[in-house]
Write a protein that holds these residues in place. Structure first.
Motif, PDB file in Angstrom:
ATOM      1  N   ASN A 300       5.820   4.240  -0.082  1.00 37.32           N
ATOM      2  CA  ASN A 300       6.619   3.385   0.793  1.00 37.32           C
ATOM      3  C   ASN A 300       5.965   3.230   2.159  1.00 37.32           C
ATOM      4  N   GLN A 301       5.420   4.321   2.696  1.00 35.60           N
ATOM      5  CA  GLN A 301       4.756   4.246   3.991  1.00 35.60           C
ATOM      6  C   GLN A 301       3.597   3.256   3.958  1.00 35.60           C
ATOM      7  N   VAL A 302       2.761   3.385   2.953  1.00 29.22           N
ATOM      8  CA  VAL A 302       1.581   2.517   2.854  1.00 29.22           C
ATOM      9  C   VAL A 302       2.001   1.063   2.662  1.00 29.22           C
ATOM     10  N   ALA A 303       2.967   0.836   1.784  1.00 34.77           N
ATOM     11  CA  ALA A 303       3.407  -0.533   1.522  1.00 34.77           C
ATOM     12  C   ALA A 303       4.041  -1.166   2.753  1.00 34.77           C
ATOM     13  N   LEU A 304       4.870  -0.409   3.469  1.00 34.12           N
ATOM     14  CA  LEU A 304       5.521  -0.944   4.667  1.00 34.12           C
ATOM     15  C   LEU A 304       4.519  -1.190   5.787  1.00 34.12           C
ATOM     16  N   ALA A 305       3.561  -0.282   5.944  1.00 33.04           N
ATOM     17  CA  ALA A 305       2.546  -0.471   6.981  1.00 33.04           C
ATOM     18  C   ALA A 305       1.747  -1.737   6.727  1.00 33.04           C
ATOM     19  N   HIS A 306       1.307  -1.906   5.491  1.00 33.80           N
ATOM     20  CA  HIS A 306       0.518  -3.089   5.161  1.00 33.80           C
ATOM     21  C   HIS A 306       1.337  -4.362   5.307  1.00 33.80           C
ATOM     22  N   SER A 307       2.600  -4.308   4.894  1.00 31.45           N
ATOM     23  CA  SER A 307       3.465  -5.481   5.019  1.00 31.45           C
ATOM     24  C   SER A 307       3.692  -5.840   6.484  1.00 31.45           C
ATOM     25  N   ALA A 308       3.847  -4.824   7.335  1.00 32.90           N
ATOM     26  CA  ALA A 308       4.046  -5.085   8.760  1.00 32.90           C
ATOM     27  C   ALA A 308       2.841  -5.805   9.350  1.00 32.90           C
ATOM     28  N   ILE A 309       1.649  -5.362   9.006  1.00 33.53           N
ATOM     29  CA  ILE A 309       0.444  -6.004   9.521  1.00 33.53           C
ATOM     30  C   ILE A 309       0.283  -7.398   8.942  1.00 33.53           C
ATOM     31  N   TYR A 330      -6.405  -1.551   8.511  1.00 36.80           N
ATOM     32  CA  TYR A 330      -6.015  -2.507   7.481  1.00 36.80           C
ATOM     33  C   TYR A 330      -6.035  -3.905   8.081  1.00 36.80           C
ATOM     34  N   ARG A 331      -6.856  -4.765   7.490  1.00 37.24           N
ATOM     35  CA  ARG A 331      -7.012  -6.129   7.998  1.00 37.24           C
ATOM     36  C   ARG A 331      -7.345  -6.152   9.494  1.00 37.24           C
ATOM     37  N   GLY A 332      -8.170  -5.198   9.896  1.00 37.06           N
ATOM     38  CA  GLY A 332      -8.596  -5.139  11.284  1.00 37.06           C
ATOM     39  C   GLY A 332      -7.592  -4.521  12.233  1.00 37.06           C
ATOM     40  N   LYS A 333      -6.490  -3.978  11.719  1.00 31.73           N
ATOM     41  CA  LYS A 333      -5.427  -3.410  12.562  1.00 31.73           C
ATOM     42  C   LYS A 333      -5.251  -1.919  12.249  1.00 31.73           C
ATOM     43  N   PRO A 334      -5.027  -1.113  13.283  1.00 31.91           N
ATOM     44  CA  PRO A 334      -4.899   0.329  13.058  1.00 31.91           C
ATOM     45  C   PRO A 334      -3.542   0.724  12.477  1.00 31.91           C
ATOM     46  N   VAL A 335      -3.582   1.731  11.621  1.00 33.60           N
ATOM     47  CA  VAL A 335      -2.379   2.361  11.085  1.00 33.60           C
ATOM     48  C   VAL A 335      -2.527   3.870  11.268  1.00 33.60           C
ATOM     49  N   VAL A 336      -1.556   4.484  11.927  1.00 38.34           N
ATOM     50  CA  VAL A 336      -1.528   5.929  12.146  1.00 38.34           C
ATOM     51  C   VAL A 336      -0.262   6.436  11.459  1.00 38.34           C
ATOM     52  N   TYR A 337      -0.411   7.082  10.322  1.00 34.70           N
ATOM     53  CA  TYR A 337       0.747   7.333   9.462  1.00 34.70           C
ATOM     54  C   TYR A 337       1.686   8.410   9.995  1.00 34.70           C
ATOM     55  N   SER A 338       1.168   9.452  10.606  1.00 32.53           N
ATOM     56  CA  SER A 338       2.044  10.450  11.223  1.00 32.53           C
ATOM     57  C   SER A 338       1.303  11.151  12.349  1.00 32.53           C
ATOM     58  N   MET A 339       1.928  11.169  13.512  1.00 31.55           N
ATOM     59  CA  MET A 339       1.339  11.819  14.688  1.00 31.55           C
ATOM     60  C   MET A 339       1.785  13.271  14.831  1.00 31.55           C
ATOM     61  N   GLY A 340       2.635  13.741  13.911  1.00 31.78           N
ATOM     62  CA  GLY A 340       3.091  15.122  13.961  1.00 31.78           C
ATOM     63  C   GLY A 340       4.135  15.355  15.044  1.00 31.78           C
ATOM     64  N   ASN A 341       4.452  16.627  15.285  1.00 29.44           N
ATOM     65  CA  ASN A 341       5.327  16.983  16.399  1.00 29.44           C
ATOM     66  C   ASN A 341       4.552  16.866  17.710  1.00 29.44           C
ATOM     67  N   PHE A 342       5.290  16.850  18.821  1.00 25.27           N
ATOM     68  CA  PHE A 342       4.595  16.844  20.110  1.00 25.27           C
ATOM     69  C   PHE A 342       5.252  17.840  21.067  1.00 25.27           C
ATOM     70  N   CYS A 343       6.329  17.465  21.711  1.00 26.11           N
ATOM     71  CA  CYS A 343       7.087  18.419  22.531  1.00 26.11           C
ATOM     72  C   CYS A 343       8.349  18.719  21.730  1.00 26.11           C
TER      73      CYS A 343
END
Length: 429
Positions: A300-309, A330-343
């Protein structure tokens, strides 16, 4: 600015050509001596060197494997501190908040012939507060009381202040409500604790997540009111946000994917269309998605990311898995799937403390066309201590930084292997 931390730079050409990427990690000795304070000198040194890499292109519309070499375009034009933005919209009308934010924009913005640059910064899950049933609420409160609101982002504040827009995933509530939702973990902090954000140059929050109503609908309204009162913008599902940053109109959407999965795509497409109609020159979509603890995005993540772009987004970033996942172009646009925790006040001592600051620097010509893009990944840890969680993210250097970058590269390659896309994590060759 770009180069404000030891990271991995990748330049992306918006016109479909392969472009240069700079990998600071490829230069021997840099990481051992360079920290946030001397990163500008590191970036300048990096500009003089080049290392050749392999290039591979696939059919039109597919992922591109970039040429790898040190880029000389590592910044210097984003040195001014970013201030809090102008008035924000009230709940239900976040998209109307389109006044300028930050103060690092290029000169001549607004001219038909001016080239403009904008630097956007994104980090993952930020739980300011905690759950009293697991003691994390007391952890945050004790740190806040003892050290004050500026304690939490002290080690990364200079990075946030030097960009044009900083966005966090705010996973929790600012409320005094005491009736918990019927769920395992519920996070809250007093509304006055919003000053943790205002004092650290955070201009935008994603509220599209599974903790924005932890103490009922009123806790969500309390959170929105606290952010509005602090002049911090926010997004959630249909409530999008248009801001002017660095002289560029940037549209932001936040999507809570988990209860909808692929059904969220209709909201994504409508948000992108809405932002373009409002005049957005760049559109960024942040998703709250995926499976906690998983190194590889789900389908779902991959499909939604690609669809958004495909629908017009220029950048997709993600949060929720609490760990770092891979990246791709993807198609010249960056996709960062998870940045993890931060604070992260959601766990007194999470096992995996690796995280990152993700930055995208975009240059547009006078007509609003993207001329170039450059990514920057700054490897971090969620705590200044590797043995406990003190809720004070720190920029890593040396072997620790290399470890995080290697993890992202490996998970990007695993992403490529799993879904047949081109691996393109930072430092990928």
């Amino acid at each position: 600015m770009i180069g404000s931390g030891i990271g991995s730079f990748r330049k992306i050409c918006a016109a479909g050509f392969l472009a240069a990427a700079g990998i600071l990690m490829a230069l021997p000795g840099l990481c051992a001596c360079a920290g946030a304070g001397d990163a500008a000198a590191v970036a300048a040194s990096a500009g003089a060197a080049e290392t050749a890499g392999a290039a591979e292109t696939t059919a039109a519309g597919e992922t591109t494997r970039p040429v790898i070499r040190i880029s000389s375009e590592t910044g210097g034009s984003f040195a001014s501190p970013a201030g809090a933005g102008a008035d924000t919209a009230s709940e239900g009308s976040a998209s109307s908040a389109d006044a300028p934010v930050g103060s690092a924009g290029a000169a001549g913005a607004g001219s038909d012939t001016a080239t403009r640059e904008v630097l956007l910064t994104f980090v993952g899950d930020c739980t300011l507060g905690g759950d009293p049933t697991i003691g994390s609420g007391e952890l945050f409160s004790s740190l806040y009381t003892r050290y004050g609101p500026d304690y939490f982002f002290r080690n990364v504040r200079d990075v946030f202040a030097a960009d044009d827009l900083t966005m966090i995933n705010l996973e929790g509530t600012f409320t005094r409500e005491e009736t918990r939702a019927d769920k395992k973990y519920c996070f809250r902090a007093d509304p006055s604790c919003v000053d943790v954000l205002t004092g650290s140059s955070v201009e935008l929050c994603n509220l599209a997540n599974n903790h924005s109503r932890d103490y009922g609908p009123k806790s969500y309204r309390d959170t929105v009111n606290a952010l509005d009162g602090a002049r911090i913008r926010w997004v959630r599902d249909e409530d999008v946000c248009l801001v002017e940053a660095g002289g560029v109109k940037v549209g932001i959407a936040g999507i809570y994917e988990l209860p909808r999965h692929m059904d969220a795509d209709s909201i994504v497409q409508e948000d992108i269309k809405k932002l373009r109609e409002q005049g957005a020159e760049l559109v960024c979509v942040e998703f709250h998605w995926g499976i906690e603890g998983e190194d590889v995005p789900d389908r779902n993540q991959v499909a939604l990311a690609h669809s958004a772009i495909e629908g017009g987004a220029d950048l997709v970033v993600g949060a929720h898995p609490h760990v770092l996942q891979g990246m791709e172009i993807y198609r010249g646009k960056p996709v960062v799937y998870s940045m993890g925790n931060f604070c992260f006040g959601g766990n007194r001592n999470p096992k995996d403390k690796d995280t990152m600051i993700y930055q995208l620097r975009v240059r547009l010509d006078g007509s609003g066309q993207v001329v170039s893009q450059m990514e920057n990944v700054i490897p971090c840890r969620i705590s200044s201590s590797g043995k406990s969680n003190d809720m004070q993210p720190v920029i890593l250097t040396g072997d620790e930084a290399e470890w995080v970058l290697r993890k992202i590269r490996e998970r990007s390659d695993l992403l490529a292997k799993t879904y047949g896309t081109g691996g393109s994590g930072p430092g990928w060759e």
